[in-house]
Design an enzyme around this catalytic site. Structure first.
Site, PDB file in Angstrom:
ATOM      1  N   ASP A 134       5.553  18.634 -42.899  1.00 36.74           N
ATOM      2  CA  ASP A 134       6.441  19.368 -42.210  1.00 36.74           C
ATOM      3  C   ASP A 134       6.150  20.942 -42.410  1.00 36.74           C
ATOM      4  O   ASP A 134       5.106  21.212 -42.065  1.00 36.74           O
ATOM      5  CB  ASP A 134       7.978  19.092 -42.594  1.00 36.74           C
ATOM      6  CG  ASP A 134       9.056  19.382 -41.359  1.00 36.74           C
ATOM      7  OD1 ASP A 134       8.714  20.372 -40.727  1.00 36.74           O
ATOM      8  OD2 ASP A 134       9.999  18.793 -41.176  1.00 36.74           O
ATOM      9  N   ARG A 156      11.566  21.769 -26.852  1.00 43.27           N
ATOM     10  CA  ARG A 156      12.313  22.833 -27.691  1.00 43.27           C
ATOM     11  C   ARG A 156      11.342  23.428 -28.664  1.00 43.27           C
ATOM     12  O   ARG A 156      10.274  22.951 -29.099  1.00 43.27           O
ATOM     13  CB  ARG A 156      13.624  22.426 -28.209  1.00 43.27           C
ATOM     14  CG  ARG A 156      13.234  21.705 -29.907  1.00 43.27           C
ATOM     15  CD  ARG A 156      14.602  21.512 -30.653  1.00 43.27           C
ATOM     16  NE  ARG A 156      14.493  20.783 -31.626  1.00 43.27           N
ATOM     17  CZ  ARG A 156      13.722  20.680 -32.708  1.00 43.27           C
ATOM     18  NH1 ARG A 156      13.272  21.675 -32.904  1.00 43.27           N
ATOM     19  NH2 ARG A 156      13.771  19.855 -33.575  1.00 43.27           N
ATOM     20  N   GLU A 199      16.133  23.980 -42.134  1.00 42.56           N
ATOM     21  CA  GLU A 199      14.711  24.451 -41.820  1.00 42.56           C
ATOM     22  C   GLU A 199      14.376  25.957 -41.873  1.00 42.56           C
ATOM     23  O   GLU A 199      15.430  26.813 -42.042  1.00 42.56           O
ATOM     24  CB  GLU A 199      14.252  24.009 -40.257  1.00 42.56           C
ATOM     25  CG  GLU A 199      13.671  22.726 -40.142  1.00 42.56           C
ATOM     26  CD  GLU A 199      12.212  22.501 -40.534  1.00 42.56           C
ATOM     27  OE1 GLU A 199      11.934  23.962 -40.943  1.00 42.56           O
ATOM     28  OE2 GLU A 199      11.712  21.791 -40.371  1.00 42.56           O
ATOM     29  N   ASN A 228       9.990  24.732 -32.272  1.00 44.18           N
ATOM     30  CA  ASN A 228      10.154  24.303 -33.475  1.00 44.18           C
ATOM     31  C   ASN A 228       9.800  25.364 -34.568  1.00 44.18           C
ATOM     32  O   ASN A 228      10.040  26.404 -34.310  1.00 44.18           O
ATOM     33  CB  ASN A 228       9.444  23.190 -33.895  1.00 44.18           C
ATOM     34  CG  ASN A 228       9.913  22.320 -34.955  1.00 44.18           C
ATOM     35  OD1 ASN A 228      11.109  22.268 -35.179  1.00 44.18           O
ATOM     36  ND2 ASN A 228       8.995  21.395 -35.182  1.00 44.18           N
ATOM     37  N   ASN A 252       4.603  22.375 -36.169  1.00 46.76           N
ATOM     38  CA  ASN A 252       5.461  22.430 -37.297  1.00 46.76           C
ATOM     39  C   ASN A 252       4.867  23.524 -38.188  1.00 46.76           C
ATOM     40  O   ASN A 252       4.614  24.600 -37.760  1.00 46.76           O
ATOM     41  CB  ASN A 252       5.668  21.054 -38.131  1.00 46.76           C
ATOM     42  CG  ASN A 252       6.891  20.911 -38.191  1.00 46.76           C
ATOM     43  OD1 ASN A 252       8.036  21.440 -38.388  1.00 46.76           O
ATOM     44  ND2 ASN A 252       7.268  19.472 -38.144  1.00 46.76           N
TER      45      ASN A 252
HETATM   46 CA    CA Z   1       9.754  21.439 -39.168  1.00 47.82          CA
END
Ligand code: CA
Length: 288
Positions: A195, A97, A16, A99, A145
């Site tokens: 995403d 958490r 990521e 991100n 995201n």
């Molecule tokens: Ca992501």
């Protein structure tokens, strides 16, 4: 158009947060659950990583050197591979958490949370300012995201993956406040979940599709312009890098894939590079 090249066969669990560190010409990225920050050197092909001790959702460059990171519990500074928590956020330590995140045009770091169990609406989007204080900018977020800003600095784009789309907000760089929200891209669930994302120099949006095996480019009005197909299904995020900022780096994940699925996509979790016909922009620096 040549297919994207696999540049690191990293087999990341959840690759990521790609970030071009233009200060020394490396591509930084994270493997979230592992708590690893990777550093890929395009000139040698080497990829090194350091473990920061807890999950890391996103990283950004600090103007004063080193990195700022959205780690599981909040915002941290990372120097010499060690993370120091600077500001914790609410319930993050137990159920949520941190991100994805990114620095805005005025040097503030925005990052959001999601629940470990994906509980809808349990997350928030936060803004971490130069004075090291945290402001809650959105609540009732499910999977916070991708985020980025238009070139004129007046629009913020944000993805709450669970909603299946990209929203635009009026954004005031002076104050860091956000206003009117509208949906500009809606992606049918069967085509994947939006995403991570980035905005290029023509103000078009590049959106990674988790479960969709591609990165899509959209106009600011939401019209689909280009599709970059990847040989992996769980495409997580993208960022421009390279000398001319025309290399689109794309991260991916192995998380949750069965061994049978991995036979079909052995490079899942890899870092890919696509030669784009348009350039991206340099990442903003966190100004603390
Ligand atoms: Ca992501």
């Amino acid at each position: 158009m040549p297919p994207p090249e696999l540049v690191v066969d990293a087999r990341a669990w959840r690759g990521e947060g790609p970030l071009w560190d233009f200060r020394d010409g490396h591509l930084l990225w994270v493997d979230i659950d592992i708590g690893a920050i990777h550093r890929y050197d395009p000139s040698s092909g080497a990829d090194e990583h350091q473990d920061v001790g807890q999950p890391v959702g996103a990283i950004a460059l600090r103007k004063t050197g080193g990195l700022v990171a959205a780690i599981r519990d909040g915002f941290a500074f990372v120097e010499a591979g060690a993370a120091t928590l600077i500001a914790s956020v609410e319930i993050a330590q137990t159920t949520n958490r941190m991100n994805d995140g990114k620095v805005d045009p005025a040097g503030r770091f925005w990052a959001g949370t999601m629940a470990f169990d994906l509980e809808p609406g349990a997350g928030s989007l936060y803004r971490f300012d130069a004075d090291l204080r945290v402001h809650t900018m959105l609540s009732s977020v499910s999977i916070s995201n991708g985020i980025d800003w238009s070139a004129d600095g007046r629009t913020m784009y944000f993805v709450d993956s669970a909603t299946g789309g990209v929203d635009a907000f009026d954004y005031d760089a002076e104050t860091g406040s956000i206003g009117r929200r509208r949906r500009i891209v809606q992606i049918p669930e069967a085509e994947g979940l939006p995403d991570g994302m980035t905005v290029d120099t023509e103000d078009f949006l590049w959106v990674a599709l988790w479960g969709g095996g591609c990165v899509r480019r959209y106009s600011p009005a939401g019209a689909l312009s280009t599709v970059v197909e990847l040989p992996v299904s769980q495409v997580t995020s993208c960022a421009f890098g390279g000398p001319g900022l025309t290399d689109l780096y794309v991260t991916s994940a192995r998380a949750g894939l069965t061994s049978a699925q991995l036979v079909g996509e052995p490079t899942a979790g890899g870092l890919f590079r696509h030669e784009a016909s348009v350039a991206g922009r340099l990442p903003n620096l966190f100004r603390d």
